[in-house]
Each structure stands twice: as C-alpha cells, then as structure tokens.
Design a protein around this motif. Structure first.
Motif, PDB file in Angstrom:
ATOM      1  N   SER A  68      46.184  45.868  29.631  1.00  0.00           N
ATOM      2  CA  SER A  68      47.016  45.258  30.660  1.00  0.00           C
ATOM      3  C   SER A  68      48.473  45.580  30.370  1.00  0.00           C
ATOM      4  N   LEU A  69      49.263  45.494  31.408  1.00  0.00           N
ATOM      5  CA  LEU A  69      50.692  45.738  31.257  1.00  0.00           C
ATOM      6  C   LEU A  69      51.350  44.538  30.588  1.00  0.00           C
ATOM      7  N   HIS A  70      52.371  44.814  29.817  1.00  0.00           N
ATOM      8  CA  HIS A  70      53.185  43.738  29.278  1.00  0.00           C
ATOM      9  C   HIS A  70      53.818  43.021  30.469  1.00  0.00           C
ATOM     10  N   PRO A  71      53.949  41.694  30.432  1.00  0.00           N
ATOM     11  CA  PRO A  71      54.516  40.964  31.569  1.00  0.00           C
ATOM     12  C   PRO A  71      55.875  41.498  32.032  1.00  0.00           C
ATOM     13  N   ASP A  72      56.733  41.934  31.095  1.00  0.00           N
ATOM     14  CA  ASP A  72      58.044  42.479  31.495  1.00  0.00           C
ATOM     15  C   ASP A  72      57.883  43.775  32.287  1.00  0.00           C
ATOM     16  N   VAL A  73      56.931  44.603  31.872  1.00  0.00           N
ATOM     17  CA  VAL A  73      56.665  45.849  32.588  1.00  0.00           C
ATOM     18  C   VAL A  73      56.088  45.545  33.967  1.00  0.00           C
ATOM     19  N   ALA A  74      55.184  44.586  34.034  1.00  0.00           N
ATOM     20  CA  ALA A  74      54.606  44.208  35.321  1.00  0.00           C
ATOM     21  C   ALA A  74      55.691  43.715  36.276  1.00  0.00           C
ATOM     22  N   ARG A  75      56.621  42.905  35.780  1.00  0.00           N
ATOM     23  CA  ARG A  75      57.721  42.423  36.623  1.00  0.00           C
ATOM     24  C   ARG A  75      58.568  43.588  37.127  1.00  0.00           C
ATOM     25  N   ALA A  76      58.846  44.555  36.257  1.00  0.00           N
ATOM     26  CA  ALA A  76      59.640  45.720  36.657  1.00  0.00           C
ATOM     27  C   ALA A  76      58.915  46.533  37.733  1.00  0.00           C
ATOM     28  N   VAL A  77      57.630  46.689  37.603  1.00  0.00           N
ATOM     29  CA  VAL A  77      56.848  47.417  38.610  1.00  0.00           C
ATOM     30  C   VAL A  77      56.937  46.704  39.951  1.00  0.00           C
ATOM     31  N   ILE A  78      56.768  45.395  39.934  1.00  0.00           N
ATOM     32  CA  ILE A  78      56.825  44.613  41.174  1.00  0.00           C
ATOM     33  C   ILE A  78      58.213  44.691  41.799  1.00  0.00           C
ATOM     34  N   GLU A  79      59.241  44.634  40.978  1.00  0.00           N
ATOM     35  CA  GLU A  79      60.609  44.736  41.496  1.00  0.00           C
ATOM     36  C   GLU A  79      60.853  46.091  42.161  1.00  0.00           C
ATOM     37  N   ASN A  80      60.308  47.151  41.584  1.00  0.00           N
ATOM     38  CA  ASN A  80      60.523  48.496  42.126  1.00  0.00           C
ATOM     39  C   ASN A  80      59.652  48.806  43.334  1.00  0.00           C
ATOM     40  N   TRP A  81      58.390  48.365  43.326  1.00  0.00           N
ATOM     41  CA  TRP A  81      57.452  48.769  44.369  1.00  0.00           C
ATOM     42  C   TRP A  81      56.939  47.622  45.227  1.00  0.00           C
ATOM     43  N   GLY A  82      57.321  46.411  44.946  1.00  0.00           N
ATOM     44  CA  GLY A  82      56.870  45.280  45.754  1.00  0.00           C
ATOM     45  C   GLY A  82      55.601  44.648  45.208  1.00  0.00           C
ATOM     46  N   ALA A  83      55.102  43.693  45.981  1.00  0.00           N
ATOM     47  CA  ALA A  83      53.929  42.925  45.548  1.00  0.00           C
ATOM     48  C   ALA A  83      52.712  43.831  45.341  1.00  0.00           C
ATOM     49  N   LEU A  84      51.912  43.470  44.383  1.00  0.00           N
ATOM     50  CA  LEU A  84      50.699  44.219  44.074  1.00  0.00           C
ATOM     51  C   LEU A  84      49.528  43.604  44.823  1.00  0.00           C
ATOM     52  N   CYS A  85      48.554  44.454  45.214  1.00  0.00           N
ATOM     53  CA  CYS A  85      47.417  43.922  45.969  1.00  0.00           C
ATOM     54  C   CYS A  85      46.075  44.233  45.313  1.00  0.00           C
ATOM     55  N   LEU A  86      46.030  45.124  44.305  1.00  0.00           N
ATOM     56  CA  LEU A  86      44.765  45.496  43.682  1.00  0.00           C
ATOM     57  C   LEU A  86      44.965  45.648  42.181  1.00  0.00           C
ATOM     58  N   ASP A  87      44.160  44.944  41.424  1.00  0.00           N
ATOM     59  CA  ASP A  87      44.194  45.020  39.964  1.00  0.00           C
ATOM     60  C   ASP A  87      43.159  46.057  39.531  1.00  0.00           C
ATOM     61  N   LEU A  88      43.629  47.176  39.005  1.00  0.00           N
ATOM     62  CA  LEU A  88      42.728  48.233  38.552  1.00  0.00           C
ATOM     63  C   LEU A  88      42.271  47.970  37.124  1.00  0.00           C
ATOM     64  N   PHE A  89      41.105  48.441  36.785  1.00  0.00           N
ATOM     65  CA  PHE A  89      40.573  48.379  35.422  1.00  0.00           C
ATOM     66  C   PHE A  89      40.421  46.953  34.909  1.00  0.00           C
ATOM     67  N   ALA A  90      39.990  46.041  35.754  1.00  0.00           N
ATOM     68  CA  ALA A  90      39.860  44.635  35.363  1.00  0.00           C
ATOM     69  C   ALA A  90      38.397  44.209  35.385  1.00  0.00           C
ATOM     70  N   ARG A  91      38.161  43.045  34.872  1.00  0.00           N
ATOM     71  CA  ARG A  91      36.891  42.341  35.027  1.00  0.00           C
ATOM     72  C   ARG A  91      37.228  40.988  35.608  1.00  0.00           C
ATOM     73  N   ARG A  92      36.223  40.273  36.084  1.00  0.00           N
ATOM     74  CA  ARG A  92      36.521  38.961  36.670  1.00  0.00           C
ATOM     75  C   ARG A  92      37.138  38.022  35.634  1.00  0.00           C
ATOM     76  N   LEU A  93      36.892  38.272  34.350  1.00  0.00           N
ATOM     77  CA  LEU A  93      37.425  37.410  33.301  1.00  0.00           C
ATOM     78  C   LEU A  93      38.894  37.659  32.996  1.00  0.00           C
ATOM     79  N   ASN A  94      39.411  38.864  33.353  1.00  0.00           N
ATOM     80  CA  ASN A  94      40.796  39.155  33.008  1.00  0.00           C
ATOM     81  C   ASN A  94      41.623  39.648  34.185  1.00  0.00           C
ATOM     82  N   ALA A  95      41.077  39.613  35.398  1.00  0.00           N
ATOM     83  CA  ALA A  95      41.807  40.097  36.573  1.00  0.00           C
ATOM     84  C   ALA A  95      43.046  39.241  36.807  1.00  0.00           C
ATOM     85  N   MET A  96      44.155  39.906  37.115  1.00  0.00           N
ATOM     86  CA  MET A  96      45.410  39.200  37.377  1.00  0.00           C
ATOM     87  C   MET A  96      45.612  38.947  38.869  1.00  0.00           C
ATOM     88  N   LEU A  97      44.816  39.625  39.691  1.00  0.00           N
ATOM     89  CA  LEU A  97      44.913  39.475  41.144  1.00  0.00           C
ATOM     90  C   LEU A  97      43.540  39.131  41.706  1.00  0.00           C
TER      91      LEU A  97
END
Length: 115
Positions: A68-97
């Motif tokens: 998973s991305l570090h929370p600071d990196v995730a925030r930077a991605v969201i700031e640059n590209w907007g809200a995220l809609c799909l969590d790739l490479f996740a399982r139901r136990l660790n999905a962030m979206l």
C-alpha cells in the motif's frame, strides 16, 4: 474455490466413491447450499494463486502480493489527480476504497487481477 482437484471433482459430481470422508463432506456442503437456496459452482484455483487461504491461516501477516502507499504519498496522489475510485491490488481485508480489484479470487472484488 479450492486448490484440491479431488475436492472440486467431488463437489461438481455431488459425491464420489474413492474417499468416503470427502464424499460425506461434499454431500453436507451441497445439502446446506440447497437448504439455504444458494447455488454453488466449484472452481479449481492453483495452489500458487490460493493465497487467501494461506492468509487466513496466518492472520496478521502481510501476503506477498500486498502493498500500500504511504498515507503521505496517497494524499499527494489525490491532490494531483483528484479523488480515487478503484483500489488496485487489494483484498476485502485491506481495501481502502469500496471498489477494489483483487489479485486473488474474491467474490467481493469488482475485478480480478489488475494486470
């Protein structure tokens, strides 16, 4: 889904003659499904892809395909590209979206295998 071809064959054929124990278990599973109005489909999954089972047997451990991305990196991605809609490479136990793509077979996943 199971990585044991014998178990899959017994469920698909609704029993068998070689193993009484597997026969009895498959009949129990099929009876429970019928009583619960659940339609079952048995599907073979190779051992190397059956990591959910391995993960369940070693709770708290990170699976080799998880990251998973570090929370600071995730925030930077969201700031640059907007809200995220799909969590790739996740399982139901660790999905962030709510919508996620799993690298392993997971009925709750919107997609299987991001690649």
């Amino acid at each position: 889904m199971n990585d044991n071809a014998t178990v899959i064959a017994y469920v698909k054929k609704q029993g068998g003659l070689h193993s009484r124990r597997i026969h009895d278990l498959s009949v129990k599973i099929l009876s429970w499904a019928e009583d619960s109005a659940i339609s079952l489909t048995a599907r073979y999954i190779s051992g190397k892809r059956n990591i959910i089972t391995d993960g369940l047997s070693s709770r708290g451990q990170v699976l080799p395909v998880e990251w998973s991305l570090h929370p600071d990196v995730a925030r930077a991605v969201i700031e640059n590209w907007g809200a995220l809609c799909l969590d790739l490479f996740a399982r139901r136990l660790n999905a962030m979206l709510p919508v996620f793509c799993s690298s392993v077979v997971d009925p709750a996943a919107a997609l299987e295998d991001a690649f």
